[in-house]
Design a protein around this motif. Sequence first.
Motif, PDB file in Angstrom:
ATOM      1  N   HIS A  80      27.822 -19.817   1.565  1.00 37.54           N
ATOM      2  CA  HIS A  80      27.780 -18.403   1.967  1.00 37.54           C
ATOM      3  C   HIS A  80      26.562 -17.695   1.372  1.00 37.54           C
ATOM      4  CE1 HIS A  80      31.435 -17.682   4.314  1.00 37.54           C
ATOM      5  NE2 HIS A  80      32.043 -18.559   3.533  1.00 37.54           N
TER       6      HIS A  80
ATOM      7  N   ARG B 121      27.631 -10.507  24.288  1.00 40.61           N
ATOM      8  CA  ARG B 121      26.847 -10.600  23.046  1.00 40.61           C
ATOM      9  C   ARG B 121      25.383 -10.336  23.382  1.00 40.61           C
ATOM     10  NH1 ARG B 121      29.024 -10.568  18.267  1.00 40.61           N
ATOM     11  NH2 ARG B 121      27.650 -12.141  17.401  1.00 40.61           N
TER      12      ARG B 121
ATOM     13  N   LYS C 179      23.476 -12.768   9.616  1.00 49.01           N
ATOM     14  CA  LYS C 179      24.683 -11.950   9.483  1.00 49.01           C
ATOM     15  C   LYS C 179      24.238 -10.581   8.990  1.00 49.01           C
ATOM     16  CE  LYS C 179      29.397 -12.262   7.633  1.00 49.01           C
ATOM     17  NZ  LYS C 179      30.102 -11.902   8.854  1.00 49.01           N
TER      18      LYS C 179
ATOM     19  N   ALA D 266      34.871 -11.492  18.429  1.00 42.23           N
ATOM     20  CA  ALA D 266      34.191 -10.354  17.798  1.00 42.23           C
ATOM     21  C   ALA D 266      33.701 -10.714  16.392  1.00 42.23           C
ATOM     22  CB  ALA D 266      35.145  -9.161  17.742  1.00 42.23           C
ATOM     23  N   GLY D 267      34.456 -11.489  15.685  1.00 42.75           N
ATOM     24  CA  GLY D 267      34.055 -11.889  14.329  1.00 42.75           C
ATOM     25  C   GLY D 267      34.548 -13.286  14.005  1.00 42.75           C
TER      26      GLY D 267
ATOM     27  N   ASN E 207      34.414 -17.703  15.439  1.00 42.78           N
ATOM     28  CA  ASN E 207      33.946 -18.749  16.357  1.00 42.78           C
ATOM     29  C   ASN E 207      35.140 -19.287  17.162  1.00 42.78           C
ATOM     30  OD1 ASN E 207      31.735 -19.576  13.764  1.00 42.78           O
ATOM     31  ND2 ASN E 207      31.063 -18.918  15.784  1.00 42.78           N
TER      32      ASN E 207
ATOM     33  N   LEU F 237      27.229 -16.594  15.545  1.00 48.32           N
ATOM     34  CA  LEU F 237      26.949 -16.836  14.139  1.00 48.32           C
ATOM     35  C   LEU F 237      27.586 -18.204  13.865  1.00 48.32           C
ATOM     36  CD1 LEU F 237      25.935 -15.655  11.378  1.00 48.32           C
ATOM     37  CD2 LEU F 237      28.330 -15.121  10.943  1.00 48.32           C
TER      38      LEU F 237
ATOM     39  N   GLY G 269      29.410 -20.302  12.102  1.00 45.52           N
ATOM     40  CA  GLY G 269      30.272 -19.997  10.961  1.00 45.52           C
ATOM     41  C   GLY G 269      30.460 -21.158  10.009  1.00 45.52           C
TER      42      GLY G 269
ATOM     43  N   THR H 195      33.336 -21.595   8.514  1.00 37.96           N
ATOM     44  CA  THR H 195      34.660 -22.132   8.853  1.00 37.96           C
ATOM     45  C   THR H 195      34.531 -23.109  10.020  1.00 37.96           C
ATOM     46  OG1 THR H 195      35.431 -19.910   8.338  1.00 37.96           O
ATOM     47  CG2 THR H 195      37.067 -21.457   9.162  1.00 37.96           C
ATOM     48  N   ARG H 196      33.679 -22.771  10.991  1.00 36.98           N
ATOM     49  CA  ARG H 196      33.399 -23.670  12.125  1.00 36.98           C
ATOM     50  C   ARG H 196      32.902 -25.006  11.601  1.00 36.98           C
ATOM     51  NH1 ARG H 196      28.417 -24.362  14.688  1.00 36.98           N
ATOM     52  NH2 ARG H 196      28.375 -24.747  16.945  1.00 36.98           N
TER      53      ARG H 196
ATOM     54  N   CYS I  10      38.220 -19.186  14.696  1.00 38.39           N
ATOM     55  CA  CYS I  10      38.140 -19.438  13.261  1.00 38.39           C
ATOM     56  C   CYS I  10      37.047 -18.605  12.621  1.00 38.39           C
ATOM     57  CB  CYS I  10      37.916 -20.917  12.996  1.00 38.39           C
ATOM     58  SG  CYS I  10      36.282 -21.474  13.459  1.00 38.39           S
ATOM     59  N   GLY I  11      37.269 -18.281  11.383  1.00 40.39           N
ATOM     60  CA  GLY I  11      36.305 -17.520  10.598  1.00 40.39           C
ATOM     61  C   GLY I  11      36.883 -17.336   9.214  1.00 40.39           C
ATOM     62  N   THR I  12      36.063 -16.865   8.302  1.00 46.22           N
ATOM     63  CA  THR I  12      36.542 -16.659   6.940  1.00 46.22           C
ATOM     64  C   THR I  12      37.761 -15.750   6.939  1.00 46.22           C
ATOM     65  OG1 THR I  12      34.358 -16.998   6.031  1.00 46.22           O
ATOM     66  CG2 THR I  12      35.899 -15.725   4.687  1.00 46.22           C
TER      67      THR I  12
END
Length: 305
Positions: free
Chosen positions: A57, A147, A158, A194-195, A197, A216, A218, A220-221, A254-256
Amino acid sequence: MAQQYPEWIWQNGHIKPWAEATTHVMSHALHYGSSVFEGIRSYATPDGAAIFRLTDHLNRLFLSAKIYDMQLPHSFEELAAACREVIRKNGLGASYLRPVAYRGLGGFGLSAETPIEVAVAAWPMGPYLGPEALQNGIDACVSSWQRFAPNTIPAGAKAGGNYLSGQLIAREARRLGFGEGIALASSGLLSEGAGENLFLVFDGVLHTTPASASILAGITRDTLKTLAREDGIEVVERDIPREYLYLADEVLMCGTAAEITPIRSVDGKQVGAGKAGRVTLRLQELFFGLFDGRTHDKWGWLEQV
Ligand code: PMP
């Protein structure tokens, strides 16, 4: 209920009381979106609080800053120490960390070389899309907002300004009664949430949209790609047409913040069986297993506080 804030926050090299972390209203970032930031989670593990993929990160924060010619006045090590300090000082276990670097007061021109200010906040956080979302999934819609095209604003950074797009997508979805919005890229093909993947499952194979689809990419991705492949699940990055959302056996975001959220319907059409499918459940098991010891962290992703 009024928002409860933690007691301590780190700003410009110092830990200080939350209320004292102020900035000038004429700061460049407030007017032009010139900030870069990260969203990171810490988890309460059997070995104590650990920050998930802190190094990755912070590396992304420095890369986002590079794109916008922002020279951060603190080293990687100082920011890593600040992340640990806000968790320790506030006595947090499972929490969300928000490092942010932004153009401060020092000129009103678009290309002004302002001072760069940096803050790191942390607060307790549970599931982002609601406690039910992880288990039962959410109803999503395709947004009427696209987007930004790759030659307009770089989706790979980001940056604060990017989140005007995310706000339009998320607010429209909530207004229409959906849990989250999914955006198409300027190509007309799928981009991301929106936030978050996106992953779709067809015949046990995971499909995710490529970096060229204004996403982005990610962390997490990347985590899910790695965990899946390790588990013998094939993963492909490819252009995905919108209607595949309706045809997939499973869809997940998925995302943080969102972690692994199953999508049970898109645009009112049921996805698969309308609940978390086999691959989604397996990924959740592997992912959450990292934090209670069921999944061996052979990658060193858990960075102890
Ligand atoms: N796309 C966007 C637009 C995001 O804001 C996020 C959250 N940071 C993601 C994807 C997922 O990224 P990550 O897994 O690194 O949190």
